[in-house]
Design a protein around this motif. Structure first.
Motif, short mmCIF file in Angstrom:
data_model
loop_
_atom_site.label_atom_id
_atom_site.label_comp_id
_atom_site.label_asym_id
_atom_site.label_seq_id
_atom_site.Cartn_x
_atom_site.Cartn_y
_atom_site.Cartn_z
N ILE A 1 13.20 -1.15 -35.06
CA ILE A 1 13.37 -2.60 -35.25
C ILE A 1 11.99 -3.25 -35.02
N PRO A 2 11.53 -4.12 -35.93
CA PRO A 2 10.21 -4.75 -35.72
C PRO A 2 10.17 -5.58 -34.44
N VAL A 3 9.09 -5.49 -33.71
CA VAL A 3 8.98 -6.26 -32.47
C VAL A 3 7.90 -7.36 -32.57
N LEU A 4 7.31 -7.50 -33.76
CA LEU A 4 6.24 -8.47 -33.93
C LEU A 4 6.56 -9.37 -35.13
N SER A 5 6.55 -10.69 -34.90
CA SER A 5 6.83 -11.61 -36.00
C SER A 5 5.62 -11.67 -36.94
N VAL B 1 -0.78 -4.03 -39.63
CA VAL B 1 -0.56 -4.33 -38.21
C VAL B 1 0.82 -3.78 -37.87
N PRO B 2 0.88 -2.71 -37.07
CA PRO B 2 2.19 -2.16 -36.76
C PRO B 2 3.06 -3.15 -35.97
N ALA B 3 4.32 -3.25 -36.37
CA ALA B 3 5.27 -4.10 -35.64
C ALA B 3 6.14 -3.20 -34.79
N SER B 4 5.53 -2.13 -34.30
CA SER B 4 6.24 -1.09 -33.56
C SER B 4 6.12 -1.30 -32.07
N GLY B 5 7.23 -1.07 -31.36
CA GLY B 5 7.19 -1.15 -29.91
C GLY B 5 6.96 0.23 -29.32
N GLY B 6 7.21 1.26 -30.12
CA GLY B 6 7.10 2.64 -29.64
C GLY B 6 5.73 3.24 -29.82
N LEU B 7 5.08 2.94 -30.95
CA LEU B 7 3.76 3.52 -31.21
C LEU B 7 2.69 2.46 -30.96
N SER B 8 1.50 2.93 -30.63
CA SER B 8 0.40 2.00 -30.40
C SER B 8 -0.29 1.67 -31.71
#
Ligand SMILES: [Zn+2]
Length: 291
Positions: A186-190, A149-156
């Motif tokens: 920086i991870p955006v998902l906990s 599960v990507p914790a990326s804010g930039g990529l979908s």
């Protein structure tokens, strides 16, 4: 000399990246926009993760993969290979949560069958009719899952998932020293939010399977084992290119070379693809009427 890491946040797309302070960062690779200098700041919290998968595909190989991809493709406009302008190529470490777990599912439903029945007598003959019958069916299964599960804010999520698998077994224990000369996000998902997403994906898969086993699903139950979770940085090459002024993004798995991205579509080719079968059908219809 210790590695100095700074962070920057893109005002356009919101992606928050960190980078080796000895390198300059002028542009956001996620959306192609220019950074404003005052947004730079030193990293306030220490970067933490469990694992890191380093780049195996170097920049020159990534560019070759990209150039082969951009010049070939049936649906793209003919001038794309000539007109595209690559705006960057950046190796970025993208944070992902990985979950390994198993599920037990149980379902109950009905299977539809048809059998021949006896109809009314019309003109001395009995009419054939089909009678619908529903038979109860149930089942259960146990499945193992290994999900990123990507914790990326930039990529979908789609972009990361389309890059297929990242070989977890080749990953190393995390150290920020790997970010020398590179960028990361920086991870955006906990962990908890990522786990909810992983569960949603497993539920959707398991429900589709149950639905494929019966014609009418009436009951569906799923139980999850305690997941083993890992926060891992995976290597992704992000390529931006412009075509007739519009920005497109392409991503390459920095380990396997798998590529995925958006391309403009040739309206002419799509129109022909719809038109040609329509003309063929028209001719066939005409011929069957003539002969
Ligand atoms: Zn951006």
């Amino acid at each position: 000399m210790a590695l100095e890491i700074k962070t920057i946040r893109c005002k356009n797309c919101g992606a928050q990246i960190f980078y080796d302070a000895s390198k300059q960062v002028l542009k956001c690779e996620f959306c192609g926009s220019e950074y404003l200098p005052h947004e730079e700041k030193p990293l306030t919290e220490e970067l933490k993760a469990d694992k890191i998968l380093t780049f195996k595909i170097e920049e020159s190989s990534a560019i070759k993969i990209f150039e082969k991809w951009i010049t070939r493709g049936f649906w793209q406009p003919k001038d794309l290979a000539r007109e595209f302008r690559r705006t960057g190529a950046k190796g970025i470490y993208i944070p992902c949560w990985h979950f390994s777990f198993s599920v037990n599912t149980y379902w109950y439903g009905q299977e539809r069958r048809e059998k021949k029945g006896e109809g009314k007598i019309v003109g001395g003959k009995r009419e054939a009719v089909t009678v619908e019958e529903w038979i109860p069916r149930s089942g259960s299964r146990t499945e193992s899952y290994s999900l990123f599960v990507p914790a990326s804010g930039g990529l979908s999520m789609e972009e990361v998932n389309q890059l297929a698998q990242f070989p977890l077994e080749e990953s190393a224990p995390f150290s920020s020293e790997y970010f020398l000369g590179k960028q990361g996000e920086i991870p955006v998902l906990s962990r908890d939010n990522a786990w909810e997403k992983a569960k949603e994906e497993a539920i959707s898969d398991e429900k589709s399977y149950a639905e494929s086993q019966v014609d009418r699903l009436e009951k569906f139950d799923i139980n999850f084992s305690e997941p083993a979770s890992t926060l891992i940085y995976v290597p992704i090459w992000v390529f931006g290119y412009k075509y007739h002024g519009k920005y497109y993004r392409t991503v390459i798995n920095g380990r396997t070379g798998e590529i995925y991205g958006k391309k403009p579509i040739s309206k002419l080719k799509v129109a022909l693809a719809i038109l040609i079968p329509a003309v063929v059908v028209g001719v066939v219809v005409l011929l069957t009427h003539l002969f």
